[in-house]
Motif scaffolding. Structure first.
Motif, mmCIF file in Angstrom:
data_model
loop_
_atom_site.group_PDB
_atom_site.id
_atom_site.type_symbol
_atom_site.label_atom_id
_atom_site.label_comp_id
_atom_site.label_asym_id
_atom_site.label_seq_id
_atom_site.Cartn_x
_atom_site.Cartn_y
_atom_site.Cartn_z
ATOM 1 N N GLN A 172 -40.736 10.367 31.842
ATOM 2 C CA GLN A 172 -41.243 11.193 30.744
ATOM 3 C C GLN A 172 -42.752 11.087 30.621
ATOM 4 O O GLN A 172 -43.325 9.992 30.719
ATOM 5 C CB GLN A 172 -40.584 10.783 29.428
ATOM 6 N N GLY A 173 -43.389 12.234 30.393
ATOM 7 C CA GLY A 173 -44.837 12.257 30.278
ATOM 8 C C GLY A 173 -45.320 11.755 28.932
ATOM 9 O O GLY A 173 -44.755 12.084 27.885
ATOM 10 N N LEU A 174 -46.389 10.979 28.943
ATOM 11 C CA LEU A 174 -46.995 10.480 27.704
ATOM 12 C C LEU A 174 -47.549 11.623 26.862
ATOM 13 O O LEU A 174 -47.514 11.573 25.629
ATOM 14 C CB LEU A 174 -48.126 9.502 28.055
ATOM 15 N N PRO A 255 -31.704 26.892 27.995
ATOM 16 C CA PRO A 255 -32.282 25.558 28.168
ATOM 17 C C PRO A 255 -32.910 25.396 29.546
ATOM 18 O O PRO A 255 -32.384 25.905 30.553
ATOM 19 C CB PRO A 255 -31.074 24.625 27.995
ATOM 20 N N LEU A 256 -34.012 24.699 29.607
ATOM 21 C CA LEU A 256 -34.732 24.515 30.858
ATOM 22 C C LEU A 256 -33.822 23.991 31.969
ATOM 23 O O LEU A 256 -33.887 24.462 33.113
ATOM 24 C CB LEU A 256 -35.898 23.544 30.634
ATOM 25 N N ASN A 257 -32.960 23.038 31.634
ATOM 26 C CA ASN A 257 -32.148 22.398 32.674
ATOM 27 C C ASN A 257 -31.044 23.282 33.231
ATOM 28 O O ASN A 257 -30.377 22.900 34.189
ATOM 29 C CB ASN A 257 -31.559 21.087 32.154
ATOM 30 N N THR A 258 -30.824 24.443 32.643
ATOM 31 C CA THR A 258 -29.794 25.361 33.160
ATOM 32 C C THR A 258 -30.394 26.510 33.970
ATOM 33 O O THR A 258 -29.650 27.280 34.590
ATOM 34 C CB THR A 258 -28.963 25.955 32.014
ATOM 35 N N LEU A 259 -31.710 26.632 33.967
ATOM 36 C CA LEU A 259 -32.329 27.798 34.595
ATOM 37 C C LEU A 259 -32.183 27.809 36.115
ATOM 38 O O LEU A 259 -32.234 28.875 36.744
ATOM 39 C CB LEU A 259 -33.810 27.872 34.216
ATOM 40 N N SER A 260 -31.981 26.647 36.719
ATOM 41 C CA SER A 260 -31.791 26.631 38.169
ATOM 42 C C SER A 260 -30.458 27.256 38.571
ATOM 43 O O SER A 260 -30.236 27.563 39.751
ATOM 44 C CB SER A 260 -31.864 25.198 38.700
ATOM 45 N N ASP A 261 -29.566 27.472 37.601
ATOM 46 C CA ASP A 261 -28.286 28.125 37.880
ATOM 47 C C ASP A 261 -28.382 29.648 37.799
ATOM 48 O O ASP A 261 -27.386 30.344 38.026
ATOM 49 C CB ASP A 261 -27.215 27.639 36.895
ATOM 50 N N VAL A 262 -29.547 30.167 37.442
ATOM 51 C CA VAL A 262 -29.753 31.611 37.317
ATOM 52 C C VAL A 262 -30.774 32.058 38.351
ATOM 53 O O VAL A 262 -31.885 31.515 38.418
ATOM 54 C CB VAL A 262 -30.239 31.973 35.896
ATOM 55 N N MET A 263 -30.428 33.033 39.161
ATOM 56 C CA MET A 263 -31.362 33.559 40.149
ATOM 57 C C MET A 263 -32.336 34.509 39.462
ATOM 58 O O MET A 263 -31.926 35.485 38.830
ATOM 59 C CB MET A 263 -30.609 34.286 41.267
ATOM 60 N N ILE A 264 -33.609 34.223 39.563
ATOM 61 C CA ILE A 264 -34.647 35.036 38.947
ATOM 62 C C ILE A 264 -35.454 35.700 40.050
ATOM 63 O O ILE A 264 -35.968 35.018 40.952
ATOM 64 C CB ILE A 264 -35.555 34.182 38.047
ATOM 65 N N LYS A 279 -36.062 19.730 36.564
ATOM 66 C CA LYS A 279 -35.405 19.576 35.262
ATOM 67 C C LYS A 279 -36.148 18.517 34.429
ATOM 68 O O LYS A 279 -36.918 17.730 34.951
ATOM 69 C CB LYS A 279 -33.928 19.217 35.408
ATOM 70 N N HIS A 280 -35.904 18.530 33.152
ATOM 71 C CA HIS A 280 -36.482 17.476 32.320
ATOM 72 C C HIS A 280 -35.515 16.291 32.296
ATOM 73 O O HIS A 280 -34.310 16.446 32.528
ATOM 74 C CB HIS A 280 -36.799 17.990 30.908
ATOM 75 N N PRO A 281 -35.991 15.082 32.007
ATOM 76 C CA PRO A 281 -35.159 13.892 32.188
ATOM 77 C C PRO A 281 -34.327 13.443 30.990
ATOM 78 O O PRO A 281 -33.648 12.412 31.092
ATOM 79 C CB PRO A 281 -36.193 12.813 32.533
ATOM 80 N N MET A 282 -34.334 14.157 29.872
ATOM 81 C CA MET A 282 -33.624 13.673 28.689
ATOM 82 C C MET A 282 -32.112 13.715 28.900
ATOM 83 O O MET A 282 -31.525 14.789 29.040
ATOM 84 C CB MET A 282 -34.010 14.480 27.451
ATOM 85 N N TRP A 373 -32.775 18.037 24.142
ATOM 86 C CA TRP A 373 -34.045 18.756 24.075
ATOM 87 C C TRP A 373 -34.950 18.286 25.211
ATOM 88 O O TRP A 373 -34.780 17.200 25.770
ATOM 89 C CB TRP A 373 -34.721 18.518 22.725
ATOM 90 N N ALA A 374 -35.927 19.101 25.554
ATOM 91 C CA ALA A 374 -36.793 18.770 26.684
ATOM 92 C C ALA A 374 -37.877 17.782 26.296
ATOM 93 O O ALA A 374 -38.527 17.925 25.265
ATOM 94 C CB ALA A 374 -37.440 20.033 27.246
ATOM 95 N N HIS A 375 -38.037 16.767 27.113
ATOM 96 C CA HIS A 375 -39.273 15.976 27.117
ATOM 97 C C HIS A 375 -39.822 16.113 28.529
ATOM 98 O O HIS A 375 -39.208 15.666 29.496
ATOM 99 C CB HIS A 375 -39.019 14.513 26.771
ATOM 100 N N HIS A 376 -40.981 16.728 28.632
ATOM 101 C CA HIS A 376 -41.468 17.144 29.939
ATOM 102 C C HIS A 376 -41.940 15.980 30.799
ATOM 103 O O HIS A 376 -42.449 14.970 30.307
ATOM 104 C CB HIS A 376 -42.613 18.144 29.767
ATOM 105 N N ARG A 377 -41.771 16.172 32.081
ATOM 106 C CA ARG A 377 -42.327 15.246 33.060
ATOM 107 C C ARG A 377 -43.851 15.391 33.086
ATOM 108 O O ARG A 377 -44.392 16.412 32.622
ATOM 109 C CB ARG A 377 -41.743 15.544 34.447
ATOM 110 N N PRO A 378 -44.554 14.395 33.615
ATOM 111 C CA PRO A 378 -46.018 14.496 33.678
ATOM 112 C C PRO A 378 -46.483 15.795 34.324
ATOM 113 O O PRO A 378 -45.981 16.199 35.376
ATOM 114 C CB PRO A 378 -46.407 13.268 34.517
#
Length: 431
Positions: A172-174, A255-264, A279-282, A373-378
């Motif tokens: 998780q990013g500070l 949710p951010l972590n589900t977007l890889s399941d959708v082809m854009i 994905k975010h790590p939460m 909920w998302a806590h973003h990576r650095p």
């Protein structure tokens, strides 16, 4: 291909509900697609112990402008939480107890050290580019803990205070913690009040129902989406069932972590694609425990990895018993249905507590959430997330995970839904 509409909104959490309502009230034809059999996304007011409880996002505050406007719009207030004056905290292998003031006298100086530079890096939180955050965006929570050179006791106190918001110190990013603190003038305790104390009177479902009742969008439940394509003349949304819906624009509020399941298509910019794929790590858990008798209201904290339950708080009285809401930094460490394990974890703080029933929802295993909920990576908070908020041709993104201010919360979800609706309305006016 199904008959066209002006806008397809994908996801009926607070972001999607806001976008669909606002667009439909502007006179646009809107189809709102939701993968679940209910609205609400990662908010979920369900039943447990013979009463409604919130299994997901819950808390709001009158200082959060977007959600407060919605509550005022529908005449909904906030529920008054129970007063807590007994605190328990695990530090250096020992459980300490005292009053709220006793705990604050120890924790407050540590929090002040951790967040001392929050306003330096984020003097104007809504304007993420106001200063160069490049250096701080490369730091993790672990980096900040190490830099403070704390005793084992003080490190555990600080970690326990933050543990509701931590799953992995190294992932998780500070910057996001500093940003959150900056939104409440650098005061972390003030942020915690805005983010984790005041529930909605009647629950999140009451507000969502009011929004849905006003909306003129066509809602389709149990309709997960497989692909969203901007083909140069409009947008085609393809459901998993194979239905193709043509629209002028689309709002993707997932949710951010589900977007890889959708082809854009066309693909999003490279930094956004990296954020989606990583994905975010939460991976935390929220667990409700029904405790026998009306016990003394308490709050409790334990550092990550040193107790399966990291924070707990008495939330309600119910039929002569007490409901305690618990948060586990690692959902894999404890399961909501395991009453004995929940009791053992709570007995770390209150040795004679008796848990008679437990309940929860596994958001990590939930296909349409894949985490909390998302806590973003650095690098993602001020790098990829702002890019994702920009229109991607006729495709617009929304959701609390990428909010400009209220990142991770209900207020941020509403914020992004309103922005997406505004941007789509402007774009449609120029078609």
């Amino acid at each position: 291909m199904a008959n066209g509409c002006d806008v397809v909104v994908i996801g009926a959490g607070f972001a999607g509900m806001t976008a669909a309502r606002d667009l439909s009230l502007e006179g646009h034809s809107v189809v709102l697609l939701e993968a679940r059999d209910r609205i609400g996304g990662r908010t979920y007011r369900g039943e447990a112990f013979g009463r409604p409880v919130e299994f997901g996002g819950t808390y709001v505050h009158w200082t959060q402008p977007n959600v407060w406007r919605e509550l005022q719009r529908y005449g909904i207030g906030l529920a008054v939480p129970l007063e807590l004056d007994r605190m328990h905290w695990l530090a250096d292998g020992v459980v300490h107890s005292g009053t709220q003031r006793d705990f604050e006298s120890i924790a407050a100086p540590l929090m002040a050290r951790y967040f001392a530079d929050a306003r330096l890096h984020f003097p104007l939180p809504p304007q993420l580019g106001a200063v160069d955050t490049g250096a701080i965006e490369q730091e993790t929570l672990q980096d900040r803990f190490d830099a403070l050179d704390l005793s084992e006791h003080d490190r555990d106190v600080l970690d326990g205070m933050l543990s509701t918001f931590i799953h992995s110190h190294r992932e998780q990013g500070l910057a996001q913690l500093l940003f959150w603190a900056a939104t409440t003038f650098g005061d972390w305790s003030a942020f915690v009040e805005t983010a984790g104390v005041w529930p909605i009177e009647g629950g999140t479902a009451r507000l969502l129902a009011a929004m849905a009742a006003e909306s003129k969008a066509e809602l389709r439940l149990s309709t997960p989406v497989r692909a969203v394509e901007d083909d140069g003349s409009g947008v085609v949304v393809t459901t998993r069932a194979g239905e193709r819906i043509r629209a002028s624009s689309a709002v993707v509020a997932l949710p951010l972590n589900t977007l890889s399941d959708v082809m854009i298509s066309p693909d999003v910019p490279r930094p956004v694609r990296a954020m989606i794929d990583q994905k975010h790590p939460m991976r935390s858990a929220k667990i409700w425990a029904r405790v026998r008798g009306e016990i003394e209201p308490f709050g409790a904290f334990a550092p990550v990895g040193k107790n399966p339950i990291n924070t707990a708080r008495v939330e309600y009285r119910h039929e002569g018993d007490t409901l305690v809401v618990c948060f586990a930094s690692d959902a894999a460490a404890i399961h909501a249905e395991d009453r004995e394990s929940v009791q053992a974890a709570l007995r770390t703080f209150v040795p004679d507590i008796e848990v008679v029933d437990t309940a929860g929802h596994d958001w990590v295993a939930d296909e349409f959430a894949q985490g909390g909920w998302a806590h973003h990576r650095p690098g993602h908070l001020t790098g990829a997330a702002p890019l994702m908020r920009e229109p991607h041709g006729r495709i617009h993104f929304a959701g609390g995970d990428i909010a400009p201010v209220g990142v991770g919360g209900i207020d941020g979800a509403i914020e992004t839904g309103a922005i997406a609706a505004r941007d789509v309305t402007v774009a449609l006016a120029h078609c």
